[in-house]
Every structure is written in structure tokens, then in C-alpha cells.
Design an enzyme around this catalytic site. Structure first.
Site, PDB file in Angstrom:
ATOM      1  N   GLU A   1       0.824  -1.218   0.000  1.00  0.00           N
ATOM      2  CA  GLU A   1       0.000   0.000   0.000  1.00  0.00           C
ATOM      3  C   GLU A   1       0.860   1.272   0.000  1.00  0.00           C
ATOM      4  OE1 GLU A   1      -2.843  -0.338   3.189  1.00  0.00           O
ATOM      5  OE2 GLU A   1      -4.121  -1.611   1.957  1.00  0.00           O
TER       6      GLU A   1
ATOM      7  N   GLU B   1      -6.755  -7.614  -0.877  1.00  0.00           N
ATOM      8  CA  GLU B   1      -7.087  -7.645   0.548  1.00  0.00           C
ATOM      9  C   GLU B   1      -8.481  -7.087   0.766  1.00  0.00           C
ATOM     10  OE1 GLU B   1      -4.283  -5.750   3.194  1.00  0.00           O
ATOM     11  OE2 GLU B   1      -2.608  -6.378   1.955  1.00  0.00           O
TER      12      GLU B   1
HETATM   13  C1  GAL Z   1      -4.492  -3.243   4.757  1.00  0.00           C
HETATM   14  C2  GAL Z   1      -3.002  -3.379   4.874  1.00  0.00           C
HETATM   15  C3  GAL Z   1      -2.700  -4.475   5.849  1.00  0.00           C
HETATM   16  C4  GAL Z   1      -3.441  -4.254   7.132  1.00  0.00           C
HETATM   17  C5  GAL Z   1      -4.887  -4.131   6.850  1.00  0.00           C
HETATM   18  C6  GAL Z   1      -5.659  -3.874   8.118  1.00  0.00           C
HETATM   19  O1  GAL Z   1      -4.911  -2.203   4.027  1.00  0.00           O
HETATM   20  O2  GAL Z   1      -2.418  -3.688   3.643  1.00  0.00           O
HETATM   21  O3  GAL Z   1      -1.322  -4.509   6.079  1.00  0.00           O
HETATM   22  O4  GAL Z   1      -2.980  -3.085   7.728  1.00  0.00           O
HETATM   23  O5  GAL Z   1      -5.103  -3.071   5.972  1.00  0.00           O
HETATM   24  O6  GAL Z   1      -6.948  -4.202   7.985  1.00  0.00           O
END
Ligand code: GAL
Length: 650
Positions: free
Chosen positions: A151, A302
Site C-alpha cells: 500500500e 485484501e
Molecule cells: C491493509 C493493509 C494491511 C493491514 C490491513 C488492516 O490495508 O495492507 O497490512 O494493515 O489493511 O486491515
């Protein structure tokens, strides 16, 4: 090379962080992964401190065992470079590479993303750890894809960043004269006479220079892209046949122009965490990701098993994980991945959920995860045809950044928010829309919406003109076309670049006080709803006015002489919505903010909680509502039900 090696169909899995658990748990992990139908996991995203416990000394033994174990279970690996979180020793060895905020505070290690992407030590360390990983795992049979960083999106204002910003500006403008012109340096004595005087937008007395702030975001995007490219080059050198990606994050805070980046990734991957209205936000994110991918495959890298609202983490409703995943798949994602596989028991994100929750396998979440894993292979055929979209909504990161400047005619101006509203109205009205950049090929769309596109280039203006000339319909909302790419007003009347296309000239803006409204009336006096937040003094120059401003409805306590209101009232009888025949098409202008219902009526749409997406002969139908919904020529779906079927099936 646009798909993880060794995976033929849809991807299913999540971030896997085995370094957080004792090894006995790993065996249970892979057994449960098999049960859930997982075929891809992202490994090592935040493992730098475990891989390189002290400068230049590496420990790959644990990762070797993890990759072997996964390979043995038939699970492929999306192997991350861990550069989003340098280890504690890195900041102590290179304090100059830690982030400096705009107000001059140097941050310390203790969270993640604490580095300056322009610091030479960070760039070198990043390329080095990427190279070590590539050399170590280039022949590993589980390696399916590289996941660079995590990210991208954090900026820095230190002296390294300042030097790199100057280099970037020299490349962009060539001379100081051109920079001074682009930044309107003649205002407030900001004329630079040497490059050393040029600074990032650090804390300052009063309003900062909007063009400087906009360029700094452009610079940060390019600077982070350079960091991505360096790692990609190292990985490519060792593994020329393994695709390289990074996970894009949604949000206006991110100084990353994902559309430009998309072309540099082998596969567009996005993370998405819907909050207030998950079905609608999911559709928007997926349609935007599809736009970034520009017709190539893309992947939801994700999502979460819970809903984060900012103040609470709410359990998803029964079946919601599957419904939202289906919506992503329907709209083009070729898989479903989560953050994360197993919910952490400690650390900053211990409450962020997991495919295996704290409760373990005997849980509703894991059962739903297993059901989803079983469903996905049956969807592969339906995913082959392209998503059919009859409309487009234009979104441009740079226009959004420009509207984040202070000193605009109103607070609350919001390009992305206005784009979201346009998309929401189309979505609820059953129209699948692509969310694309103003430079995109628009020839396939009957309808193109242009929401608050404050800043527009001449080339993109010509693109919009071609769309209408060719017979398309364009619906432009307030505050579009006003500024040039340097965030300078196009003078002679708003909406600058779009005046002739819209057949209007806007003389003045009249932002409305909160809570006040202007009635909108049709040519026969019919009630066409209300406008709020914003209004304009529009002159017709070839267009007609299907709606005019009518009776003002002030908020309680606002009188005719209160600031803002008197001017708003002066618009009585003047055009509010205009329509202009141009070439073979039509260009409409909406000079105020409409409610969703009024915009829906203007577009001739009927809202429905049934999500329908067509792909060739296939239809994806998801009922997000609380009542039964009839799929046209298809089944009656119960609340929360879904169907993926051939359109002409009996
Ligand atoms: C995402 C991130 C992860 C974690 C997650 C939390 O956006 O890539 O590392 O922080 O959020 O829900």
C-alpha cells in the site's frame, strides 16, 4: 505474464503471517487452507526484521520452511518484499531516512511506513533485501508472484525529499521561469530566483501555494513509483517469468496516481475495506479497479472479514463476505483475497479479523470462508467474458488533489465524493459503470458523467468533445473544467474548458449556507427537486434550461441578508440545469448539488437493491436488500441471495 504463475483459475487466499505464530500452528494453517480451498497466500509483507535481524545478516531458514510447507500443500506464494516496514536497527543506523512531517517532526520507529522514499539509505536497503529474496527463492516451486512493498502512500518532507522534488520539478518544467509561471510565483512574492529556494510544502504561516501542493503530490507518486520500479527491476532480473505487483489502497489521502501506476504492474491488485455502505462502496471500488486495469485482469488482494467503520469493527452480516466477494468477482476481480489468513493475537492490528478468527475453525467466519472457497471454482466460466458497462464516470486523482487545497470558494468541495454519488446513483439504478480517467476511450459509452472535475487538460477536453460530437450524452456537474493542470483558473467565464461544449457561461459561483436549498422547477413550473450546497449564475449561450432555480428555502436562522444566502436568492428564475445539442450528442450541465433521488430522476433511473452485472451470456445477481427480488428472466432471490447464471437459461 499477468497472472500468478501456476494458478489457472480464480485466486483465493490472503496475507499469511506465520512469523507471528509458533511452528506447530503452521501445520494447522496449511491443513485449514486446504479445507478452505485456498490456493494463494501473500507471505512476508512485514517480515524485514525477521529476514534481516541485523544489517547485512540474513535469516531465511524459517521462510524456507514456510514456503516448502505451503508448496507441499499445493498453496502458491505471492512473496512480498518487506520494505513497508524497515526494522528498528534501520532507523538507528540511518536517522536521516526516517520520515519528517510537514511541520518538521522526525518520526521514530514504532509503527510501520516510517521512512523517506527519497533517502538513499532506504532506497539501497530496499533494493538489497529485494535482491536477497529474489536470489534465494528464484527457483522455488511455490513462487507465483512478487508483491512489492505494501500500500504505497506515505510521503516525507525532509531535505532528501526536497532535493528529489527539485530534480522532479526541473524535469517537468525545465526552467525556473516555467516553474514560476506554473506556480503563479508572482503572487505573495513567491518568485524563485534559484532552484535551492524551492521547497516541499512544509508548515507555513497562512494559505500554502495550491500549485506547489499539487505538484508535491504528483512528485510523491512518481518518487514512490521509482522505488517500485527499482525493486521490480531487481526481481525481474532473477525471475523473468514471475509477475510483479503491488497492492493499491483506496483513499484520497494517498498521493499515488494509481491509474498511471497500473501500467507498470503486471497485475493490478487492490485492497478494499468498505465502511458505511458496503455493497455500494464495493461496486465503486471494483469499477475503479477495473478502470485502472484498463481491460487487463485485476485482483482483490485484501479485504476484511469484519467491517471497519473508523470507530468500530463490526461483524459482517451472515453471507455478507460471500455477497461482497461475488460483487468484486462480477465486476472483474479474478479472485478474492483477505487481510489476513489468521487473526493476530497481538500487535497493532489484533482486532482486524482473519479468515481463521480468534475463535478458530469452529466459527461462522471460517465456515463462510470454506463455503466461499468451494463456490469460486464454479464461477470461472462466467468470469471469462468482459464486464458490460453502458456508462462511465470520470475520476482523476489530480483533480481530486487540487480540490483538497485550502482557500477554495467553499469547504466540502470533493471530487471523489461527487464521483461516488454519480456512481452510486447509476449502481442503484441498475447501470453498470466503468470509472475511468478523462483521457480514456469513451466511444463505447452512451452516457458519461463528469462530476466536479475541477482541473482538466486541453487534450482531455477534446476527448469529451469527441464523445458528444459522436452522439454520446455527457452530464457535467458544477465546478468542472474550471482550472488548468496547474490549478489556475481558465478565465472568461466558468466552466472554462467546457463552455462551448455545454453552450453556457457561468458568471459567478454562489456556494449555499449549510442546510439551505433552492427549489428547481421545470419549464411548466413542475417540481424537479432541490439544489443544495452550491449554485451558480448561468448564462445560456446555445443551451436550453430544462430546470431553473425557483423559490429559495433558507435553513432556520438564515435571513435574506446573511452572507451567501442573498446571492443564492438572486438566482431565482435563472438556469440551474442546462441541455445543449452538440454534434450528434447532448451535453447537460448541473450547476448545483442534487440529491441522489433528483439525480436519479434526471437520468431516468429507478433504484433497486438488486445488483445485476452482465458478462457476455452470464448474469451475476446479488440481492443486498431485506426483501425478495426478482431477477429479470430469472429466479426470485431471497434477501441476501445470489445467482450466477446464463442469461437465457430456463
Ligand atoms: C491493509 C493493509 C494491511 C493491514 C490491513 C488492516 O490495508 O495492507 O497490512 O494493515 O489493511 O486491515
Amino acid at each position: 505474464m499477468d497472472w500468478p504463475k501456476g494458478i489457472g483459475g480464480l485466486c483465493y487466499g490472503g496475507d499469511y503471517n506465520p512469523e507471528q505464530w509458533p511452528e506447530e500452528v503452521w501445520k494447522e494453517d496449511v491443513a485449514l487452507m486446504r479445507r478452505a480451498g485456498v490456493n494463494l497466500v501473500s507471505v512476508g509483507v512485514f517480515s524485514w526484521a525477521r529476514l534481516e535481524p541485523s544489517p547485512g545478516s540474513y535469516d531465511f531458514a524459517w521462510l524456507d520452511r514456510v514456503l516448502d510447507l505451503l508448496h507441499g500443500a499445493g498453496v502458491r506464494v505471492n512473496l512480498a518484499t518487506p520494505t513497508a516496514s524497515p526494522p528498528p536497527w534501520f532507523g538507528l543506523a540511518h536517522p536521516d531516512a526516517l520520515t519528517v512531517t510537514a511541520d518538521g517532526t522526525r518520526l521514530t520507529h514504532g509503527s510501520r511506513d516510517t521512512y523517506c522514499v527519497s533517502a538513499p539509505a532506504y532506497r539501497e536497503a530496499s533494493a538489497r533485501i529485494a535482491g536477497e529474496l529474489a536470489r534465494r527463492y528464484r527457483g522455488h516451486p511455490a513462487l507465483a508472484m512478487w508483491h512489492v512493498h505494501n500500500e504505497y502512500g506515505t510521503g516525507c518532507h525532509c531535505d532528501h525529499a526536497a532535493a528529489a522534488f527539485r530534480t522532479w520539478l526541473r524535469d517537468r518544467y525545465g526552467t525556473l521561469d516555467a516553474l514560476n509561471d506554473a506556480w503563479t510565483g508572482s503572487f505573495w512574492s513567491q518568485h524563485h530566483s534559484a532552484w535551492e529556494q524551492v521547497m516541499p510544502p512544509r508548515a507555513t504561516r497562512y494559505l500554502p501555494n495550491p500549485a506547489q501542493a499539487l505538484d508535491f503530490r504528483r512528485f510523491l507518486s512518481d518518487e514512490m513509483l521509482a522505488h517500485f520500479r527499482e525493486q521490480k527491476a531487481v526481481l525481474r532480473e532473477h525471475t523473468p517469468d514471475v509477475p510483479v505487483t503491488t497492492n493499491f489502497v483506496f483513499g484520497d489521502w494517498v498521493p499515488v496516481d494509481h491509474r498511471r501506476w497500473a501500467a507498470e504492474t503486471d497485475l493490478v491488485a487492490v485492497d478494499h475495506y468498505p465502511a458505511a455502505d458496503p455493497p455500494q462502496e464495493t461496486a465503486f471500488a471494483a469499477d475503479l479497479a477495473r478502470g485502472w486495469a484498463g481491460g487487463r485482469p485485476w485482483l482483490l488482494m485484501e479485504q476484511a472479514v469484519v467491517t471497519y467503520t473508523g470507530s468500530r469493527m463490526i461483524a459482517k452480516r451472515p453471507g455478507e463476505i460471500t455477497r461482497l466477494s461475488l460483487s468484486h468477482i462480477a465486476r472483474g476481480s479474478r479472485g478474492v483475497m483477505f487481510f489476513q489468513w489468521r487473526a493476530s493475537r497481538g500487535g497493532a492490528e489484533l482486532w482486524h479479523g482473519g479468515m481463521v478468527p480468534h475463535a478458530g475453525e469452529d466459527s461462522r467466519i471460517f465456515r463462510e470462508i470454506t463455503e466461499l472457497g468451494a463456490l469460486l471454482p464454479s464461477l470461472e466460466e462466467a468470469c471469462r467474458a468482459p464486464v458490460e458497462a453502458g456508462a462511465a464516470v470520470l475520476w482523476d486523482a489530480e483533480a481530486g488533489w487540487a480540490l483538497q487545497a485550502p482557500g477554495l470558494p467553499s469547504t466540502g468541495l470533493d471530487h471523489t465524493g461527487t464521483v461516488r454519488q454519480a456512481h452510486r446513483v447509476l449502481y442503484r439504478g441498475g447501470v453498470t459503470a466503468d470509472v475511468v480517467h478523462p483521457s480514456a476511450d469513451l466511444s463505447a459509452y452512451r452516457l458519461v458523467l463528469v462530476p466536479a472535475l475541477y482541473l482538466i487538460s486541453d487534450d482531455d477536453t477534446a476527448n469529451l468533445r469527441r464523445h458528444v460530437e459522436g452522439g454520446g450524452t455527457l452530464v457535467v456537474t458544477y465546478l468542472s473544467g474550471v482550472a488548468d493542470p496547474c490549478a489556475r483558473v481558465r478565465t472568461g467565464g466558468y466552466p472554462g474548458a467546457l463552455r462551448d461544449l455545454l453552450g453556457i457561461r457561468v458568471e459567478e459561483f454562489h456556494p449555499l449556507p449549510p442546510g439551505t436549498a433552492l427549489a428547481l422547477t421545470g419549464p411548466g413550473g413542475e417540481d424537479l427537486g432541490t439544489g443544495t450546497f452550491w449554485s451558480e449564475h448561468v448564462h445560456l449561450e446555445g443551451a436550453e434550461a430544462p430546470a431553473r432555480y425557483g423559490t429559495p428555502v433558507p435553513a432556520p436562522g438564515i435571513g435574506p441578508h446573511d452572507a451567501g444566502w442573498g446571492a443564492g436568492a438572486a438566482l431565482h428564475g435563472l438556469p440551474a440545469i442546462t441541455r445543449h445539442r452538440y454534434g450528434a450528442g447532448t451535453a447537460l450541465y448541473v450547476s448545483t448539488r442534487l440529491s441522489d433521488a433528483d439525480l436519479s430522476r434526471l437520468l431516468g433511473l429507478e433504484p433497486s437493491p438488486l445488483e445485476l452485472v452482465r458478462r457476455g451470456e452470464w448474469v451475476f445477481a446479488v440481492n443486498h436488500g431485506d426483501d425478495e427480488q426478482q431477477v429479470p428472466d430469472g429466479p426470485l432471490l431471497p434477501p441476501g441471495g445470489y445467482a450466477v447464471r446464463r442469461a437465457r437459461q430456463g
